[in-house]
Design an enzyme around this catalytic site. Structure first.
Site, PDB file in Angstrom:
ATOM      1  N   THR A   1      40.186  -8.790  38.558  1.00  0.00           N
ATOM      2  CA  THR A   1      41.589  -8.779  39.267  1.00  0.00           C
ATOM      3  C   THR A   1      42.585  -7.685  38.510  1.00  0.00           C
ATOM      4  O   THR A   1      42.601  -7.715  37.393  1.00  0.00           O
ATOM      5  CB  THR A   1      42.208 -10.133  39.137  1.00  0.00           C
ATOM      6  OG1 THR A   1      41.566 -11.001  39.596  1.00  0.00           O
ATOM      7  CG2 THR A   1      43.760 -10.198  39.554  1.00  0.00           C
TER       8      THR A   1
ATOM      9  N   CYS B   1      41.007   6.547  15.379  1.00  0.00           N
ATOM     10  CA  CYS B   1      39.809   5.510  15.565  1.00  0.00           C
ATOM     11  C   CYS B   1      38.818   6.105  14.358  1.00  0.00           C
ATOM     12  O   CYS B   1      38.067   5.321  13.866  1.00  0.00           O
ATOM     13  CB  CYS B   1      38.910   5.973  16.823  1.00  0.00           C
ATOM     14  SG  CYS B   1      40.031   6.229  18.219  1.00  0.00           S
TER      15      CYS B   1
ATOM     16  N   ASN C   1      42.806  15.737  20.565  1.00  0.00           N
ATOM     17  CA  ASN C   1      43.746  14.581  20.080  1.00  0.00           C
ATOM     18  C   ASN C   1      44.118  14.820  18.693  1.00  0.00           C
ATOM     19  O   ASN C   1      45.001  14.169  17.959  1.00  0.00           O
ATOM     20  CB  ASN C   1      43.172  13.228  20.233  1.00  0.00           C
ATOM     21  CG  ASN C   1      41.775  13.018  20.050  1.00  0.00           C
ATOM     22  OD1 ASN C   1      41.136  13.845  20.577  1.00  0.00           O
ATOM     23  ND2 ASN C   1      41.380  12.179  19.261  1.00  0.00           N
TER      24      ASN C   1
ATOM     25  N   HIS D   1      49.012   4.289  27.728  1.00  0.00           N
ATOM     26  CA  HIS D   1      49.563   4.272  26.529  1.00  0.00           C
ATOM     27  C   HIS D   1      49.945   5.651  25.742  1.00  0.00           C
ATOM     28  O   HIS D   1      50.439   5.545  24.671  1.00  0.00           O
ATOM     29  CB  HIS D   1      49.085   3.126  25.437  1.00  0.00           C
ATOM     30  CG  HIS D   1      47.878   3.382  24.880  1.00  0.00           C
ATOM     31  ND1 HIS D   1      47.610   3.964  23.395  1.00  0.00           N
ATOM     32  CD2 HIS D   1      46.453   3.662  25.300  1.00  0.00           C
ATOM     33  CE1 HIS D   1      46.529   4.203  23.121  1.00  0.00           C
ATOM     34  NE2 HIS D   1      45.521   3.866  24.380  1.00  0.00           N
TER      35      HIS D   1
ATOM     36  N   GLY E   1      41.733   5.183  28.669  1.00  0.00           N
ATOM     37  CA  GLY E   1      40.835   6.224  28.297  1.00  0.00           C
ATOM     38  C   GLY E   1      39.087   6.052  28.107  1.00  0.00           C
ATOM     39  O   GLY E   1      38.540   6.857  28.812  1.00  0.00           O
TER      40      GLY E   1
ATOM     41  N   SER F   1      45.243   7.722  30.497  1.00  0.00           N
ATOM     42  CA  SER F   1      45.547   6.597  29.614  1.00  0.00           C
ATOM     43  C   SER F   1      46.895   6.190  29.614  1.00  0.00           C
ATOM     44  O   SER F   1      47.672   7.170  28.892  1.00  0.00           O
ATOM     45  CB  SER F   1      44.991   6.652  28.352  1.00  0.00           C
ATOM     46  OG  SER F   1      45.310   5.285  27.719  1.00  0.00           O
TER      47      SER F   1
HETATM   48  C1  PLP Z   1      43.616   8.037  22.902  1.00  0.00           C
HETATM   49  C2  PLP Z   1      42.224   8.719  23.672  1.00  0.00           C
HETATM   50  C3  PLP Z   1      41.349   8.124  24.427  1.00  0.00           C
HETATM   51  C4  PLP Z   1      41.132   6.800  24.402  1.00  0.00           C
HETATM   52  O1  PLP Z   1      41.959   6.232  25.546  1.00  0.00           O
HETATM   53  P1  PLP Z   1      42.090   4.398  25.129  1.00  0.00           P
HETATM   54  O2  PLP Z   1      43.040   4.040  26.529  1.00  0.00           O
HETATM   55  O3  PLP Z   1      42.836   4.228  24.080  1.00  0.00           O
HETATM   56  O4  PLP Z   1      40.929   3.938  25.491  1.00  0.00           O
HETATM   57  C5  PLP Z   1      40.375   9.039  25.084  1.00  0.00           C
HETATM   58  N1  PLP Z   1      40.534  10.349  24.990  1.00  0.00           N
HETATM   59  C6  PLP Z   1      41.552  11.001  23.910  1.00  0.00           C
HETATM   60  C7  PLP Z   1      41.603  12.490  24.120  1.00  0.00           C
HETATM   61  C8  PLP Z   1      42.613  10.084  23.397  1.00  0.00           C
HETATM   62  O5  PLP Z   1      43.350  10.559  22.759  1.00  0.00           O
END
Ligand code: PLP
Length: 374
Positions: free
Chosen positions: A235, A322, A150, A200, A69, A198
């Site tokens: 890569t 974060c 988030n 995960h 993300g 993203s």
């Molecule tokens: C988790 C998150 C990101 C960051 O994604 P990463 O893959 O961890 O860099 C960005 N935006 C939102 C809204 C998120 O919840």
């Protein structure tokens, strides 16, 4: 363990893990190599690109694989800024509760001479389409508004903003990281120029993501190299990309049933916490992410609650992953008008399709215990 921190990251699905293991073991060729191992890897890479593209209603060459993300957001903002800058457009519109990666990137663009308008949100965290419209100028290069927040689960009126931007000829980007598997992501319907995902956050692996960029919007190269059509060197992380495409397809296929089920658990959790004294729901009561519960507590800090829950083997968060760990009040809480004191008391519980009613009961009873024992 009860894992209620799915907005920070999710448990990889068995399907994603097996897709990744199979590629790690058997398809280790470099997709850029001309021999059979390389060509077999290149075939898998193309299939994954086509699958992600079709889920978004995009073309395969509109998908760029990234590390997640933060990278996708950075790539989108820098690309739009440089494209706009080349046409004398140096104004960008966003809003106060965006992810750190967007806000920090905008600060860096400000230092490079761009002007940023950060729109306010209402008490439920929603940005107004009228405000976006009024902020658009002839030199506006980009509007970037997240699909869903988030921390407090607010869903933004992204499709109306996308429509508006298209009418006014302004590029539009949305950080849809929290929305994948929860809201429909058809880029054509939503008139989006750029969209970030993203893996995960939808039961895929960490370190993999996708950025959709509409054909015709030039992409700035942040990492030099030849891969991703010369736009993103390195890569390709094929195992993670295969894990991502498997988990995205699964998330989208179970979405109608999973979101309804998760929303019912969310509502039980919200009602249970709202019945406790001195608790304040953050974000809207109904129109919110199906897995998000966020409350401020008048008589206990969010950090203390997270600590006490953690001692009972319950994983929760006091804000975004974060910003938690810093004792600063969350800027999302301040943006929706919470006092500095209340803003320190935020607790986020984020559910996934794997969450159960028993877990909700156990978490509610733990929170009751903690609050009444103080
Ligand atoms: C988790 C998150 C990101 C960051 O994604 P990463 O893959 O961890 O860099 C960005 N935006 C939102 C809204 C998120 O919840």
């Amino acid at each position: 363990m009860i894992y209620f921190d799915n907005a920070a990251t999710t448990r990889p699905s068995e399907h994603a893990i097996s897709a990744m293991l199979s590629v790690l073991r058997d398809d280790y060729g470099n997709p850029s190599s001309q021999h059979s191992a390389g060509q077999s890897a290149a075939g898998l890479l193309f299939a994954a690109r086509r699958k992600v593209a079709s889920i978004l209603g995009a073309a395969a060459n509109e998908i760029f694989f990234t590390s997640g993300g933060c990278e996708g957001n950075t790539m989108a903002l820098i690309s739009a800024a440089e494209y706009g800058g080349s046409q004398g457009k140096r104004h960008i519109i966003s809003q106060q509760t965006e992810h750190h990666s967007v806000l920090e990137c905008l600060k860096s663009l400000e230092r490079r001479g761009f002007e940023v308008t950060l729109l306010p949100v209402d008490s439920e965290g929603r940005v107004s389409v009228g405000d976006v419209s009024a902020a658009i100028r002839s030199d506006t290069a980009l509007v970037s508004i997240m699909t869903a927040n988030n921390e407090i689960g607010t869903i933004q009126p992204v499709s109306a903003i996308g429509q508006l931007c298209r009418e006014k000829g302004v590029l539009f980007h949305t950080d849809a990281v929290q929305a994948a598997g929860v809201l429909p992501l058809d880029v054509k319907k939503l008139c989006r120029d750029m969209l970030t995902l993203s893996a995960h956050k939808f039961h895929g692996p960490k370190g993999a993501g996708a950025l959709y960029v509409r054909t015709g919007v030039p992409v700035t190269q942040l990492i030099f190299g030849t891969q991703e059509r010369g736009r993103r060197g390195g890569t390709e992380n094929l195992p993670a990309i295969m894990g991502m495409s498997a988990s995205l397809a699964d998330a989208v296929s179970i979405m109608p049933i999973a979101t309804e089920r998760t929303a019912a658990l969310r509502d039980a959790l919200i009602e249970g916490i709202a019945a406790l004294p001195d608790t304040y729901l953050n974000g809207p009561r109904y129109d919110r992410l199906c897995g998000n519960v966020s409350f401020c507590f008048g008589n206990i800090t969010g950090e203390r609650l997270v600590y006490e829950l953690s001692r009972r083997d319950i994983c929760a968060s006091s804000g975004s992953a974060c910003s938690s760990g810093m004792s600063e009040p969350s800027r999302v809480m301040l943006a929706i008008g919470r006092s500095t004191e209340l803003a320190k008391g935020a607790l986020r519980l984020s559910l996934s399709a794997l969450s159960t009613a028993d877990e909700v009961e156990a978490v509610l009873s733990a929170i009751r215990d903690i609050i009444y024992s103080l």
